[in-house]
Design a protein around this motif. Structure first.
Motif, PDB file in Angstrom:
ATOM      1  N   SER A  36       0.850  -1.197   0.000  1.00  0.00           N
ATOM      2  CA  SER A  36       0.000   0.000   0.000  1.00  0.00           C
ATOM      3  C   SER A  36       0.875   1.231   0.000  1.00  0.00           C
ATOM      4  O   SER A  36       1.970   1.239   0.578  1.00  0.00           O
ATOM      5  N   PHE A  37       0.403   2.253  -0.662  1.00  0.00           N
ATOM      6  CA  PHE A  37       0.991   3.585  -0.522  1.00  0.00           C
ATOM      7  C   PHE A  37      -0.062   4.402   0.225  1.00  0.00           C
ATOM      8  O   PHE A  37      -1.096   4.749  -0.360  1.00  0.00           O
ATOM      9  N   GLY A  38       0.166   4.684   1.492  1.00  0.00           N
ATOM     10  CA  GLY A  38      -0.865   5.349   2.287  1.00  0.00           C
ATOM     11  C   GLY A  38      -2.119   4.497   2.298  1.00  0.00           C
ATOM     12  O   GLY A  38      -2.068   3.301   2.602  1.00  0.00           O
ATOM     13  N   GLU A  41      -4.181   0.708  -1.718  1.00  0.00           N
ATOM     14  CA  GLU A  41      -3.621  -0.643  -1.761  1.00  0.00           C
ATOM     15  C   GLU A  41      -3.362  -1.020  -3.218  1.00  0.00           C
ATOM     16  O   GLU A  41      -4.292  -1.171  -4.013  1.00  0.00           O
ATOM     17  N   VAL A  42      -2.084  -1.154  -3.544  1.00  0.00           N
ATOM     18  CA  VAL A  42      -1.698  -1.363  -4.945  1.00  0.00           C
ATOM     19  C   VAL A  42      -1.542  -2.849  -5.262  1.00  0.00           C
ATOM     20  O   VAL A  42      -1.943  -3.303  -6.323  1.00  0.00           O
ATOM     21  N   LEU A  43      -0.965  -3.606  -4.340  1.00  0.00           N
ATOM     22  CA  LEU A  43      -0.867  -5.058  -4.516  1.00  0.00           C
ATOM     23  C   LEU A  43      -1.692  -5.711  -3.420  1.00  0.00           C
ATOM     24  O   LEU A  43      -1.530  -5.410  -2.232  1.00  0.00           O
ATOM     25  N   GLY A  60      -0.762  -6.159 -18.035  1.00  0.00           N
ATOM     26  CA  GLY A  60      -1.863  -5.550 -17.295  1.00  0.00           C
ATOM     27  C   GLY A  60      -1.941  -4.067 -17.603  1.00  0.00           C
ATOM     28  O   GLY A  60      -0.980  -3.473 -18.097  1.00  0.00           O
ATOM     29  N   GLY A  61      -3.071  -3.489 -17.285  1.00  0.00           N
ATOM     30  CA  GLY A  61      -3.303  -2.082 -17.590  1.00  0.00           C
ATOM     31  C   GLY A  61      -2.432  -1.163 -16.757  1.00  0.00           C
ATOM     32  O   GLY A  61      -1.811  -1.586 -15.772  1.00  0.00           O
ATOM     33  N   SER A  62      -2.415   0.096 -17.142  1.00  0.00           N
ATOM     34  CA  SER A  62      -1.659   1.094 -16.398  1.00  0.00           C
ATOM     35  C   SER A  62      -2.213   1.193 -14.977  1.00  0.00           C
ATOM     36  O   SER A  62      -3.426   1.244 -14.774  1.00  0.00           O
ATOM     37  N   GLY A  63      -1.307   1.166 -14.000  1.00  0.00           N
ATOM     38  CA  GLY A  63      -1.723   1.288 -12.604  1.00  0.00           C
ATOM     39  C   GLY A  63      -2.119  -0.025 -11.951  1.00  0.00           C
ATOM     40  O   GLY A  63      -2.517  -0.047 -10.788  1.00  0.00           O
ATOM     41  N   SER A  64      -1.980  -1.138 -12.681  1.00  0.00           N
ATOM     42  CA  SER A  64      -2.396  -2.424 -12.108  1.00  0.00           C
ATOM     43  C   SER A  64      -1.396  -2.964 -11.086  1.00  0.00           C
ATOM     44  O   SER A  64      -1.696  -3.931 -10.385  1.00  0.00           O
ATOM     45  N   GLY A  65      -0.205  -2.361 -11.022  1.00  0.00           N
ATOM     46  CA  GLY A  65       0.762  -2.753  -9.992  1.00  0.00           C
ATOM     47  C   GLY A  65       1.977  -3.511 -10.506  1.00  0.00           C
ATOM     48  O   GLY A  65       2.764  -4.038  -9.714  1.00  0.00           O
ATOM     49  N   LYS A  66       2.166  -3.526 -11.824  1.00  0.00           N
ATOM     50  CA  LYS A  66       3.267  -4.308 -12.413  1.00  0.00           C
ATOM     51  C   LYS A  66       4.632  -3.811 -11.932  1.00  0.00           C
ATOM     52  O   LYS A  66       5.458  -4.594 -11.468  1.00  0.00           O
ATOM     53  N   SER A  67       4.851  -2.503 -12.063  1.00  0.00           N
ATOM     54  CA  SER A  67       6.157  -1.959 -11.644  1.00  0.00           C
ATOM     55  C   SER A  67       6.340  -2.106 -10.145  1.00  0.00           C
ATOM     56  O   SER A  67       7.434  -2.439  -9.676  1.00  0.00           O
ATOM     57  N   THR A  68       5.281  -1.875  -9.408  1.00  0.00           N
ATOM     58  CA  THR A  68       5.382  -1.986  -7.948  1.00  0.00           C
ATOM     59  C   THR A  68       5.799  -3.399  -7.563  1.00  0.00           C
ATOM     60  O   THR A  68       6.624  -3.595  -6.671  1.00  0.00           O
ATOM     61  N   MET A  69       5.261  -4.384  -8.254  1.00  0.00           N
ATOM     62  CA  MET A  69       5.629  -5.760  -7.957  1.00  0.00           C
ATOM     63  C   MET A  69       7.122  -5.980  -8.201  1.00  0.00           C
ATOM     64  O   MET A  69       7.826  -6.515  -7.341  1.00  0.00           O
ATOM     65  N   ASP A 194      11.390  -3.924 -16.721  1.00  0.00           N
ATOM     66  CA  ASP A 194      10.154  -3.148 -16.590  1.00  0.00           C
ATOM     67  C   ASP A 194       9.921  -2.341 -17.864  1.00  0.00           C
ATOM     68  O   ASP A 194      10.489  -1.261 -18.035  1.00  0.00           O
ATOM     69  N   GLU A 195       9.115  -2.877 -18.741  1.00  0.00           N
ATOM     70  CA  GLU A 195       8.805  -2.236 -20.027  1.00  0.00           C
ATOM     71  C   GLU A 195      10.060  -1.710 -20.723  1.00  0.00           C
ATOM     72  O   GLU A 195      10.183  -0.508 -20.989  1.00  0.00           O
ATOM     73  N   PRO A 196      10.977  -2.633 -21.033  1.00  0.00           N
ATOM     74  CA  PRO A 196      12.276  -2.187 -21.546  1.00  0.00           C
ATOM     75  C   PRO A 196      12.218  -1.502 -22.909  1.00  0.00           C
ATOM     76  O   PRO A 196      13.184  -0.860 -23.296  1.00  0.00           O
TER      77      PRO A 196
HETATM   78  N1  LIG Z   1       5.740   5.737  -4.746  1.00  0.00           N
HETATM   79  C1  LIG Z   1       4.409   5.776  -4.907  1.00  0.00           C
HETATM   80  N2  LIG Z   1       3.624   6.527  -4.116  1.00  0.00           N
HETATM   81  C2  LIG Z   1       2.283   6.553  -4.243  1.00  0.00           C
HETATM   82  N3  LIG Z   1       1.608   5.832  -5.177  1.00  0.00           N
HETATM   83  C3  LIG Z   1       2.342   5.068  -6.009  1.00  0.00           C
HETATM   84  C4  LIG Z   1       3.770   5.000  -5.930  1.00  0.00           C
HETATM   85  N4  LIG Z   1       4.212   4.147  -6.878  1.00  0.00           N
HETATM   86  C5  LIG Z   1       3.107   3.723  -7.532  1.00  0.00           C
HETATM   87  N5  LIG Z   1       2.002   4.259  -7.007  1.00  0.00           N
HETATM   88  C6  LIG Z   1       0.625   3.999  -7.442  1.00  0.00           C
HETATM   89  O1  LIG Z   1       0.440   2.594  -7.455  1.00  0.00           O
HETATM   90  C7  LIG Z   1      -0.380   2.213  -8.544  1.00  0.00           C
HETATM   91  C8  LIG Z   1       0.339   1.146  -9.344  1.00  0.00           C
HETATM   92  O2  LIG Z   1       1.467   1.734  -9.946  1.00  0.00           O
HETATM   93  P1  LIG Z   1       2.480   0.903 -10.838  1.00  0.00           P
HETATM   94  O3  LIG Z   1       3.529   1.853 -11.253  1.00  0.00           O
HETATM   95  O4  LIG Z   1       2.911  -0.321 -10.125  1.00  0.00           O
HETATM   96  O5  LIG Z   1       1.559   0.485 -12.059  1.00  0.00           O
HETATM   97  P2  LIG Z   1       1.937  -0.200 -13.435  1.00  0.00           P
HETATM   98  O6  LIG Z   1       1.077  -1.404 -13.566  1.00  0.00           O
HETATM   99  O7  LIG Z   1       3.403  -0.397 -13.507  1.00  0.00           O
HETATM  100  O8  LIG Z   1       1.451   0.880 -14.498  1.00  0.00           O
HETATM  101  P3  LIG Z   1       2.100   1.362 -15.901  1.00  0.00           P
HETATM  102  O9  LIG Z   1       1.664   0.366 -16.930  1.00  0.00           O
HETATM  103  O10 LIG Z   1       1.490   2.697 -16.135  1.00  0.00           O
HETATM  104  O11 LIG Z   1       3.593   1.421 -15.721  1.00  0.00           O
HETATM  105  C9  LIG Z   1      -0.693   3.477  -9.311  1.00  0.00           C
HETATM  106  O12 LIG Z   1      -1.964   3.927  -8.899  1.00  0.00           O
HETATM  107  C10 LIG Z   1       0.375   4.439  -8.862  1.00  0.00           C
HETATM  108  O13 LIG Z   1      -0.064   5.757  -8.921  1.00  0.00           O
END
Ligand SMILES: Nc1ncnc2c1ncn2[C@@H]1O[C@H](COP(=O)(O)OP(=O)(O)OP(=O)(O)O)[C@@H](O)[C@H]1O
Ligand SMILES: [Mg+2]
Length: 273
Positions: A36-38, A41-43, A60-69, A194-196
């Motif tokens: 979670s960020f605050g 909940e991202v994952l 997955g779509g933008s914001g689905s949490g791929k990079s966070t994972m 990550d999306e190279p």
């Molecule tokens: N450091 C952070 N602080 C607050 N929110 C964050 C942070 N990093 C990511 N998020 C939020 O977490 C969610 C998932 O972000 P993430 O970058 O993992 O998505 P993604 O699947 O990689 O998207 P994309 O395809 O656009 O790269 C988004 O809503 C994003 O705004």
């Protein structure tokens, strides 16, 4: 941290049925990962396993949490809860999820290499200097040895004649290939992409995909976040579709792309085709 995690989302990979008597070991195992960020909940409980030699594509779509994972696996982010096990070694964490053992993190980090969308090369260093930096300063490999190895790697990604160039004088495709050479210089157990190719002009995408395809065929373990669906279908052993922080569907590429079950995945595939 939860003590037990649902294994239902774990990936059962085709290599499990390989003819060899020694089954491939798990290179990466994630169990019930939450982040979670605050209040966001991202994952929301992601579990997956990549065995040695597997290429796992994450879509997955933008914001689905791929990079966070990926960033959690590489300790660029601290998971809120869940387990991360690299090469069978579980990351030790405190009650708040932060890593408990800095030495362990430093050691495990050297087994992981991340390639970012935006290359992240050191701009004030030549390509050769970029590639030898971690081997010399972190892994303490003698400089002459690191240089010899870096030259092999730069040649491998088609940049033998560019070792003295600075990143700013190279195309995006060349910079990304240099970033891949730099990632390979630590001989990582696992490569995280990550999306190279997302930042590249279309005509430069192919040269980077060719390098990644070669690495996949030589048996490198990879977790690859990509928007290149055709490429994912071609190189991945397994595809994971993330939707709003959960694995919505996963399976072999032929299934995920050819016969998607979830409506959300069907919609997603339509939107990117
Ligand atoms: N450091 C952070 N602080 C607050 N929110 C964050 C942070 N990093 C990511 N998020 C939020 O977490 C969610 C998932 O972000 P993430 O970058 O993992 O998505 P993604 O699947 O990689 O998207 P994309 O395809 O656009 O790269 C988004 O809503 C994003 O705004
Ligand atoms: Mg992302």
């Amino acid at each position: 941290m939860p003590t037990a995690a649902p294994d239902t989302q774990d990936i059962a990979l085709p290599q499990e049925a390989a003819q060899t008597t020694t089954p491939a070991k798990d290179a990466v195992r994630i169990k019930d990962l939450h982040k979670s960020f605050g209040t966001l909940e991202v994952l929301k409980g992601v579990s997956l396993t990549a065995r040695q030699g597997d290429v796992v594509a994450i879509i997955g779509g933008s914001g689905s949490g791929k990079s966070t994972m990926l960033r959690c696996i590489n300790f660029l982010e601290t998971p809120t809860s869940g387990k991360i096990i690299i090469d069978g070694e579980e990351v030790e964490t405190r009650a708040d999820g932060t890593p408990a053992n800095r030495r362990q993190i430093e050691r495990i980090r050297t087994r992981l290499a991340m390639v970012f969308q935006s290359f992240n090369l050191w701009t004030h260093r030549t390509l050769l200097e970029n590639v030898i930096e971690v081997p010399v300063h972190v892994l303490k490999i003698p400089r002459s040895e690191a240089i010899a190895q870096a030259r092999v790697l730069l040649a491998r990604v088609g940049l033998a004649d560019k070792e003295d160039s600075f990143p700013a004088f190279l195309s995006g495709g060349q910079q990304q290939r240099a970033a891949i050479a730099r990632a390979l210089a630590v001989d990582p157990s696992v490569m995280l992409f990550d999306e190279p190719t997302s930042a590249l002009d279309p005509e430069l995408v192919g040269e980077v995909l060719t390098v990644i395809r070669d690495l996949a065929s030589e048996g490198r373990t990879m977790l690859l976040v990509t928007h290149e669906m055709r490429f994912a279908r071609e190189v991945a052993d397994h595809v994971v579709y993330l939707y709003q922080g959960r694995i919505e569907e996963q399976g072999p590429p032929a299934e995920v792309f050819g016969n998607p079950k979830s409506e959300r995945l069907q919609q997603f595939l339509k939107s990117v085709s």
